[in-house]
Design an enzyme around this catalytic site. Structure first.
Site, PDB file in Angstrom:
ATOM      1  N   ASP A 224       0.853  -1.190   0.000  1.00 56.60           N
ATOM      2  CA  ASP A 224       0.000   0.000   0.000  1.00 56.60           C
ATOM      3  C   ASP A 224       0.890   1.241   0.000  1.00 56.60           C
ATOM      4  OD1 ASP A 224      -2.245   1.875   0.558  1.00 56.60           O
ATOM      5  OD2 ASP A 224      -3.336   0.038   0.999  1.00 56.60           O
ATOM      6  N   HIS A 247       1.907   1.869  -3.271  1.00 58.32           N
ATOM      7  CA  HIS A 247       0.932   2.767  -3.893  1.00 58.32           C
ATOM      8  C   HIS A 247       1.413   4.207  -3.957  1.00 58.32           C
ATOM      9  CE1 HIS A 247      -2.763  -0.054  -3.073  1.00 58.32           C
ATOM     10  NE2 HIS A 247      -1.783  -0.655  -3.712  1.00 58.32           N
TER      11      HIS A 247
END
Length: 404
Positions: A224, A247
């Site tokens: 993430d 991310h």
């Protein structure tokens, strides 16, 4: 077990000298990776936190060459010493499986209300999160995202002013690896955070309601955000961080989640590199919320095959929650005074720059200068998308149509 005091004689008078060094092995910690050492750590913490010394730090030592199994623990202050040094040379591991969770657990290891805490060393903190990830994926498949959200983070710092983290390796958290909340004056340096690319919600560092935070010279690769900056945060400086997989770094985001009035100001991301990340530098906000994100600077940034290198999304939707309608007339978080400068590299998608701003609050005072992003696919053209954004641009590729 060490005594808390010893005695010496000087000039014919008895002087009390306070012990400032506490080794968890002296409190019965086995360090064999199988015995639950939580009680030994708690006992050692009680003594180190109550050590009445004003001249030097009180040190809790975790020796090298040993692996310590810990169930959820909370190390809480305030402590008597001016500074607490948690010296981690060995490895801390969480229990395998998900049976130790409990319905309200959100943290494996917590530090709270401790000023001038130093957590450093060449040790490791391993959340052993693979069972949690599998459980999350199975429950998500059958539509139960709530259970997935209840996974614990590995390391949480709450109201720890003057915090310093240095040198450690953080592995495989069930959820967020490091959470900083309600802290002022934080320094994080030379750390390494590692989790598989497909591990869900394993953010590297989450920051909320904190100020004067410095993150530098570190490597973060997770499933993430490498760094997520949330509401109530200000004066955040991120320098020399390598991000990937993940991310993106400085994902200023999920602002306004849960209907909150959120603010983020004075964020500086400098000399950072992204390698095969899903996003690069991203600002994401929910609709029908209030607040602002302003005075944000992304400078001297490198991209290597990044999915969405530059993105502002004022229509963000959480995939783990029920679908939301995109409302063009909805209020939102104001995004302004954002600077992108000296940014180069390659994009994995054909949209290298995406400024998706609402027609109610929009994005204002966006500055882009000296940007050159090309396609990671030879011969493929790339372009920029721009909606309801205003500002200036000079020497940029691809061109952004709504910036003058």
């Amino acid at each position: 077990m060490p005594s808390t005091t010893d005695y010496a004689r000087a000039s014919g008078k008895e002087i009390q000298s306070v012990t400032t060094y506490f080794d968890v092995v002296d409190y019965g910690a086995a360090g064999d990776g199988q015995t639950d050492d939580s009680e030994a750590f708690n006992k050692a913490w009680t003594d180190v936190c109550s050590a009445n010394t004003s001249q030097e730090a009180a040190t809790l030592h975790v020796p090298p060459g040993k692996t310590f199994l810990l169930k959820p623990v909370a190390f809480k202050g305030p402590c008597k010493a001016n500074s607490i040094h948690f010296q981690l040379r060995g490895t801390l591991i969480a229990p395998l499986g998900t049976s130790w969770s409990g319905d309200t657990l959100n943290t494996w290891i917590q530090f709270a209300w401790i000023d001038n805490l130093i957590l450093d060393g060449d040790g490791k903190i391993d959340g052993q999160g693979s069972d949690w990830w599998k459980s999350c994926m199975i429950k998500a498949t059958f539509g139960s995202s709530i259970s997935c959200q209840q996974r614990p983070g590995a390391l949480n710092f709450y109201a720890c002013n003057g915090l310093r983290l240095h040198g450690l390796t953080h592995l495989n958290s069930p959820r967020t690896h490091i959470a900083i909340k309600g802290c002022v004056g934080v320094s994080i340096s030379n750390i390494h955070i590692i989790a598989p690319e497909d591990s869900p919600n394993t953010d590297g560092i989450d920051i909320a309601t904190s100020s004067n935070v410095v993150i530098q010279d570190s490597r973060i690769g997770t499933g993430d955000d490498c760094v997520a900056i949330n509401g109530g945060s200000s004066f955040i400086n991120i320098t020399g961080v390598d991000c990937g997989p993940g991310h993106g770094i400085s994902s200023i985001g999920s602002l306004g989640d849960g209907g909150a009035n959120d603010t983020v100001v004075e964020v500086h991301v400098n000399s950072c590199n992204f390698n095969h990340t899903q996003n690069g530098v991203r600002i994401k906000t929910f609709q029908n919320r209030s607040g602002f994100a302003r005075n944000i600077y992304f400078e001297h940034i490198g991209f290597d095959n990044v999915g969405n290198p530059i993105i502002i999304d004022q229509f963000y939707k959480d995939k783990g929650k029920p679908p939301q309608e995109v409302l063009e007339t909805a209020a939102g978080i104001q995004v302004s005074h954002v600077t992108y400068s000296d940014i180069h590299g390659s994009s994995a998608s054909d949209v290298a720059i995406d400024l998706s701003c609402s027609n109610v609050v929009g994005c204002s005072n966006i500055v882009m200068d000296n940007i050159n992003i090309t396609s990671a696919v030879p011969g493929q053209d790339i372009h920029a998308f721009c909606k309801n954004a205003q500002g200036t641009a000079a020497s940029i590729h691809p061109e952004v149509p709504c910036l003058s």
